[in-house]
Design an enzyme around this catalytic site. Sequence first.
Site, PDB file in Angstrom:
ATOM      1  N   ARG A 141      23.111  31.471  -9.656  1.00  0.00           N
ATOM      2  CA  ARG A 141      22.629  32.072 -10.912  1.00  0.00           C
ATOM      3  C   ARG A 141      21.531  31.148 -11.431  1.00  0.00           C
ATOM      4  O   ARG A 141      21.802  29.986 -11.747  1.00  0.00           O
ATOM      5  CB  ARG A 141      23.766  32.201 -11.920  1.00  0.00           C
ATOM      6  N   HIS A 169      20.054  41.406 -11.476  1.00  0.00           N
ATOM      7  CA  HIS A 169      21.506  41.132 -11.520  1.00  0.00           C
ATOM      8  C   HIS A 169      22.191  42.127 -10.579  1.00  0.00           C
ATOM      9  O   HIS A 169      22.949  43.010 -11.003  1.00  0.00           O
ATOM     10  CB  HIS A 169      22.008  41.264 -12.952  1.00  0.00           C
ATOM     11  N   GLN A 207      26.053  42.835 -10.514  1.00  0.00           N
ATOM     12  CA  GLN A 207      26.458  43.679 -11.635  1.00  0.00           C
ATOM     13  C   GLN A 207      26.245  45.153 -11.289  1.00  0.00           C
ATOM     14  O   GLN A 207      27.119  45.996 -11.511  1.00  0.00           O
ATOM     15  CB  GLN A 207      25.637  43.304 -12.889  1.00  0.00           C
ATOM     16  N   ASP A 209      22.702  46.706 -22.736  1.00  0.00           N
ATOM     17  CA  ASP A 209      22.884  45.271 -22.522  1.00  0.00           C
ATOM     18  C   ASP A 209      22.291  44.558 -23.741  1.00  0.00           C
ATOM     19  O   ASP A 209      21.578  45.182 -24.545  1.00  0.00           O
ATOM     20  CB  ASP A 209      22.174  44.855 -21.211  1.00  0.00           C
ATOM     21  N   CYS A 211      27.377  45.551 -19.297  1.00  0.00           N
ATOM     22  CA  CYS A 211      27.719  44.482 -18.349  1.00  0.00           C
ATOM     23  C   CYS A 211      28.559  43.392 -19.007  1.00  0.00           C
ATOM     24  O   CYS A 211      29.258  42.660 -18.318  1.00  0.00           O
ATOM     25  CB  CYS A 211      26.443  43.900 -17.755  1.00  0.00           C
ATOM     26  N   ARG A 253      33.742  44.045 -10.903  1.00  0.00           N
ATOM     27  CA  ARG A 253      32.912  42.943 -10.404  1.00  0.00           C
ATOM     28  C   ARG A 253      33.606  42.283  -9.205  1.00  0.00           C
ATOM     29  O   ARG A 253      32.997  41.971  -8.190  1.00  0.00           O
ATOM     30  CB  ARG A 253      32.680  41.898 -11.505  1.00  0.00           C
TER      31      ARG A 253
HETATM   32  N1   CP Z   1      28.187  40.518 -16.784  1.00  0.00           N
HETATM   33  C1   CP Z   1      28.095  39.232 -16.426  1.00  0.00           C
HETATM   34  O1   CP Z   1      27.382  38.866 -15.485  1.00  0.00           O
HETATM   35  O2   CP Z   1      28.830  38.376 -17.171  1.00  0.00           O
HETATM   36  P1   CP Z   1      28.783  36.789 -17.125  1.00  0.00           P
HETATM   37  O3   CP Z   1      27.401  36.382 -17.593  1.00  0.00           O
HETATM   38  O4   CP Z   1      29.852  36.328 -18.047  1.00  0.00           O
HETATM   39  O5   CP Z   1      28.998  36.332 -15.716  1.00  0.00           O
HETATM   40  N1  NVA Z   2      20.721  40.419 -19.477  1.00  0.00           N
HETATM   41  C1  NVA Z   2      21.811  39.510 -19.695  1.00  0.00           C
HETATM   42  C2  NVA Z   2      22.934  39.808 -18.775  1.00  0.00           C
HETATM   43  C3  NVA Z   2      24.133  38.925 -18.918  1.00  0.00           C
HETATM   44  C4  NVA Z   2      25.216  39.265 -17.927  1.00  0.00           C
HETATM   45  C5  NVA Z   2      21.312  38.084 -19.500  1.00  0.00           C
HETATM   46  O1  NVA Z   2      20.544  37.849 -18.562  1.00  0.00           O
HETATM   47  O2  NVA Z   2      21.675  37.211 -20.283  1.00  0.00           O
END
Ligand code: CP
Ligand code: NVA
Length: 291
Positions: free
Chosen positions: A96, A123, A126, A204, A244, A272
């Site tokens: 990440r 993502h 997701q 989101d 998400c 997930r």
């Molecule tokens: N939806 C999601 O990716 O959640 P987290 O950021 O908590 O991993």
């Molecule tokens: N768009 C959000 C998604 C979190 C799971 C972010 O990148 O923070």
Amino acid sequence: MARHFLEVDDLSPVELQRVMELAELKDPPPVLRGKGVALLFEKPSNRTRVSMEMAVVQLGGHPITIRPDEVGIDTREPAEDIARIFSSYGAAIGARVFDHGVLLRLAAAASVPVVNLLSDDAHPCQALADLLTVKQRFGSLAGRILAYVGDGNNVCRSLLAAAAVSDLTVRVATPPGYEPPGAGLAVTHDPAEAVDGADAVYTDVWASMGQEAEAARRRQDFAGFMVDDALMARAAPHAVFLHCLPAHRGEEVAASVVDGPQSVVWQQAANRLHAQRGLLLWLAEAGAGGR
Ligand code: CP
Ligand code: NVA
């Protein structure tokens, strides 16, 4: 050459179908027995970290989660060196990151699959869970319309990428200036137009991780984009609500919607785990010659 999963359309439509099939496999083979999977996080995570660790465990493997200060991507050593080191210890690498380019560099140097656990641009894990959730709800994706209302961010972009390799249609509504790049005509600035008759409504956060300083300005720019009961009423009567998570009740979604009867966000979050276990099974299959 290892296959990587940096965006949903790294998979062909047939491969995506296979991942979805494997996600629902009742008795998954322990393809990671005795193997490690390194999971590197430059940003916070709840669902992604925990579901990915559990997916590895359910396949017999050992997840190793690494905080950014422990390896220092491009500060303590270059991304390429990290990828080479992790490749020699484990069966796959999850990361990440902020800059999607770091994932491309990890993938170029790794000899094992690299999985995008979220970047500023995408993502895809997701989106796999999102597709699975819509499919479970309606039996199939064919002919189903998902309306995404909000920021044209990483989550939105991966949903569009998922639509390109599946039977799901994705409509997007964003405020002017917040469109996902390259989506062209698929984007409206009118949430009601996007949601009209849709089978699923998705939103989101308005400020993603790394955009915290813009949060106040975004709250103004996204006025009128909250998914509330009035907007949900524009969707099909059987429509589901997806997010998400984490959710900001009273900003991008009304509490009555995310906590209401049309919400499938808990099933979506649970998926997930299933989606990523399916992906890891598919990557193992692909590495063994594929099908
Ligand atoms: N939806 C999601 O990716 O959640 P987290 O950021 O908590 O991993
Ligand atoms: N768009 C959000 C998604 C979190 C799971 C972010 O990148 O923070």
